[in-house]
Enzyme design. Structure first.
Site, PDB file in Angstrom:
ATOM      1  N   CYS A  30      -3.863  -4.372   6.033  1.00  0.00           N
ATOM      2  CA  CYS A  30      -2.457  -4.982   6.544  1.00  0.00           C
ATOM      3  C   CYS A  30      -3.297  -6.462   7.058  1.00  0.00           C
ATOM      4  O   CYS A  30      -4.605  -5.708   7.765  1.00  0.00           O
ATOM      5  CB  CYS A  30      -2.036  -4.536   7.860  1.00  0.00           C
ATOM      6  SG  CYS A  30      -0.695  -3.484   7.764  1.00  0.00           S
ATOM      7  N   ALA A  64       0.256  -3.075   2.990  1.00  0.00           N
ATOM      8  CA  ALA A  64       2.111  -1.910   3.490  1.00  0.00           C
ATOM      9  C   ALA A  64       2.069  -2.937   2.913  1.00  0.00           C
ATOM     10  O   ALA A  64       2.796  -4.359   3.487  1.00  0.00           O
ATOM     11  CB  ALA A  64       1.365  -1.390   4.575  1.00  0.00           C
ATOM     12  N   GLN A 106       1.123  -0.718  -2.243  1.00  0.00           N
ATOM     13  CA  GLN A 106       1.823  -0.229  -1.443  1.00  0.00           C
ATOM     14  C   GLN A 106       3.555  -0.593  -1.453  1.00  0.00           C
ATOM     15  O   GLN A 106       3.169  -1.416  -0.329  1.00  0.00           O
ATOM     16  CB  GLN A 106       1.000   0.042  -0.075  1.00  0.00           C
ATOM     17  CG  GLN A 106       1.261   1.236   0.400  1.00  0.00           C
ATOM     18  CD  GLN A 106       0.077   1.423   1.516  1.00  0.00           C
ATOM     19  OE1 GLN A 106      -0.002   0.577   2.854  1.00  0.00           O
ATOM     20  NE2 GLN A 106      -0.454   2.336   2.003  1.00  0.00           N
ATOM     21  N   TYR A 189       4.239   7.007   9.450  1.00  0.00           N
ATOM     22  CA  TYR A 189       5.022   5.599   9.024  1.00  0.00           C
ATOM     23  C   TYR A 189       6.505   6.445   8.557  1.00  0.00           C
ATOM     24  O   TYR A 189       6.382   8.171   8.376  1.00  0.00           O
ATOM     25  CB  TYR A 189       4.679   4.150   7.980  1.00  0.00           C
ATOM     26  CG  TYR A 189       3.695   3.770   9.182  1.00  0.00           C
ATOM     27  CD1 TYR A 189       3.906   2.936  10.513  1.00  0.00           C
ATOM     28  CD2 TYR A 189       1.817   3.500   8.827  1.00  0.00           C
ATOM     29  CE1 TYR A 189       2.913   2.629  10.856  1.00  0.00           C
ATOM     30  CE2 TYR A 189       1.387   2.836   8.565  1.00  0.00           C
ATOM     31  CZ  TYR A 189       2.140   2.485  10.200  1.00  0.00           C
ATOM     32  OH  TYR A 189       0.724   1.548  10.494  1.00  0.00           O
ATOM     33  N   ARG A 237       0.104   8.365  -1.206  1.00  0.00           N
ATOM     34  CA  ARG A 237      -1.075   8.249   0.219  1.00  0.00           C
ATOM     35  C   ARG A 237       0.130   9.121   0.899  1.00  0.00           C
ATOM     36  O   ARG A 237       0.810   8.528   1.412  1.00  0.00           O
ATOM     37  CB  ARG A 237      -1.194   7.007   0.999  1.00  0.00           C
ATOM     38  CG  ARG A 237      -2.399   6.919   1.339  1.00  0.00           C
ATOM     39  CD  ARG A 237      -2.535   5.439   2.277  1.00  0.00           C
ATOM     40  NE  ARG A 237      -4.076   5.965   2.505  1.00  0.00           N
ATOM     41  CZ  ARG A 237      -4.969   4.529   2.770  1.00  0.00           C
ATOM     42  NH1 ARG A 237      -4.857   4.158   3.424  1.00  0.00           N
ATOM     43  NH2 ARG A 237      -6.277   4.575   2.524  1.00  0.00           N
ATOM     44  N   GLY A 332     -12.231   0.971   2.704  1.00  0.00           N
ATOM     45  CA  GLY A 332     -11.550   0.187   3.569  1.00  0.00           C
ATOM     46  C   GLY A 332     -12.099  -1.041   4.020  1.00  0.00           C
ATOM     47  O   GLY A 332     -12.877  -2.091   3.828  1.00  0.00           O
ATOM     48  N   ARG A 333     -13.085  -0.677   5.393  1.00  0.00           N
ATOM     49  CA  ARG A 333     -13.409  -1.381   5.819  1.00  0.00           C
ATOM     50  C   ARG A 333     -14.180  -2.064   5.301  1.00  0.00           C
ATOM     51  O   ARG A 333     -15.051  -2.623   5.995  1.00  0.00           O
ATOM     52  CB  ARG A 333     -13.626  -0.818   7.665  1.00  0.00           C
ATOM     53  CG  ARG A 333     -12.251  -0.913   8.582  1.00  0.00           C
ATOM     54  CD  ARG A 333     -12.370   0.140  10.149  1.00  0.00           C
ATOM     55  NE  ARG A 333     -12.398   2.148   9.000  1.00  0.00           N
ATOM     56  CZ  ARG A 333     -12.954   2.589  10.061  1.00  0.00           C
ATOM     57  NH1 ARG A 333     -12.340   2.808  10.861  1.00  0.00           N
ATOM     58  NH2 ARG A 333     -12.679   4.080   9.140  1.00  0.00           N
TER      59      ARG A 333
END
Ligand SMILES: Cc1cc2nc3c(=O)[nH]c(=O)nc-3n(C[C@H](O)[C@H](O)[C@H](O)COP(=O)(O)O)c2cc1C
Length: 367
Positions: A30, A64, A106, A189, A237, A332-333
């Site tokens: 996000c 997302a 996604q 979610y 996922r 990711g990060r």
């Protein structure tokens, strides 16, 4: 050539699948950068995804992206619920393609964790009230496990409407030119909320037994599959584990993975947690065991499993692939810190940077 930087193919139900230049995947992340709160991606998404595409990733996943407005985590999230959204994504997809990467979207619904403030340093925390442009979140049950304002429980009628909206979003994603679609069934979610006994306290056909808790996910997979070309890979996922007592388990994930594979899902990414505070393990590769469990359970041919979670070093990523724990690596990060993560990985693994570095940057030293 390393395994990590060797070409791979994401399998699809029909056709030859989606060829990727390597096995690195930009994680969906996000960006909280939709300025008008209308779900339309902005130049931030173009730059964020575009930089990682030019930075050598095989496939970049969008953040997302909500199938309906109420499915956004924050009002600043992206969506794909109208033709205007389809048009807004097109130039971003085109740019990703121009850089030699594949474009994946996604699709998501935040369920009981919708309408929260963006996770940005200067933002407030918790639920955005209706008075400030928020909305009442909807979840399987009106439960406090999310630590947010109490969501409303979804009616069966509303569940049916939501399933249909996933199908429409899938069709738009195809029209926008995306190559792969990932159903977000992780991180507490909406889909995960139905799966986990901790967040699903329904007493109708969508709650209670394993068969009932997976019903909503199976309906969405079926509807998305109907609206997404069989030649394009369909991914999912999962949170492989809730890491809490009485929660969703890896044994259940493995069983569900097998079921959705039979419905046409061919690509699996294994994350974890999201119902309540994170209580799972941490450290490099902390979720690889979950990827391995799914990898072992599915037929080798026609499926592709990616591992994610603190995989920051190229040699670690390579070792995971060589061990057969997964077929691809989601970053990711580390890719927020370094858009050229994949080019650096190629250099570190001895493959050389020439094959991946953007021609405009050929004079850069990625060592
Ligand atoms: C800023 C940020 C935003 C994220 N947004 C999403 C998201 O939209 N969808 C999702 O499935 N995971 C999201 N995640 C989780 C990442 O995709 C990834 O699974 C997680 O960061 C662990 O991988 P890493 O250790 O390589 O960062 C987000 C993570 C971060 C740091």
């Amino acid at each position: 050539m390393s395994r990590l930087l060797s070409p791979v193919t994401l399998p699809s139900v029909e056709g030859d699948g989606l060829p990727l230049r390597n096995a690195t995947f930009l994680a969906p992340m996000c960006q909280y950068s939709v300025t008008e709160r209308d779900g339309l991606p902005t130049s931030w998404q173009l730059v964020h995804l575009g930089a990682r595409a030019s930075g050598g990733f095989g496939l970049v996943w969008t953040e997302a992206t909500a199938v309906v407005p109420e499915g956004r985590i924050s009002p600043e999230d992206t969506g794909i619920w109208s033709d205007e959204h389809t048009e807004a994504w097109k130039p971003i997809v085109d740019f990703i393609h121009s850089q030699g990467a594949a474009a994946g979207i996604q699709l998501a619904h935040a369920g009981g964790k919708a309408s929260t403030y963006p996770a940005l340093p200067d933002a407030e925390r918790g639920t955005v009230p209706e008075s400030a442009g928020g909305w009442i979140a909807e979840a399987p049950s009106s439960s406090d496990v999310f630590g947010l304002a109490l969501p409303a429980a979804l009616s069966v009628e509303k569940i049916g409407e939501l399933v249909a909206s996933w199908g429409r979003a899938a069709r738009r994603a195809h029209e926008a030119g995306f190559d792969a679609l990932q159903i977000h069934a992780a991180h507490g979610y909406l889909l995960h909320e139905f799966l986990s006994p901790r967040s699903n306290q329904r007493e109708d056909e969508y709650g209670g037994s394993f068969e009932n808790r997976i019903r909503f996910a199976l309906e969405i997979v079926t509807e998305v599959r109907r609206n997404w070309p069989a030649e394009k890979p369909l991914a999912i996922r999962f949170s492989g584990e809730d890491w809490i007592e009485g929660g969703w388990t890896i044994a259940e994930t493995v069983e569900l993975a097998t079921r959705v594979h039979k419905l046409g899902v061919t690509v699996f990414d294994l994350s974890s947690g999201g119902i309540g505070a994170f209580t799972g393990p941490t450290g490099p590769g902390y979720q690889v065991t979950l990827a391995r469990a799914v990898r072992e359970a599915l037929p080798q041919k026609g499926t592709f499993v990616t591992a994610v979670g603190q995989i920051t070093e190229a040699r670690h990523a390579e070792a995971i692939l060589v061990a057969g724990d997964a077929d691809g690596i989601t970053v990711g990060r580390a890719a927020l810190a370094n858009p050229n993560w994949a080019v650096h990985a190629a250099v570190q693994l001895g493959d050389g940077q020439e094959q991946l570095v953007a021609p405009q940057y050929w004079r850069a030293s990625m060592a």
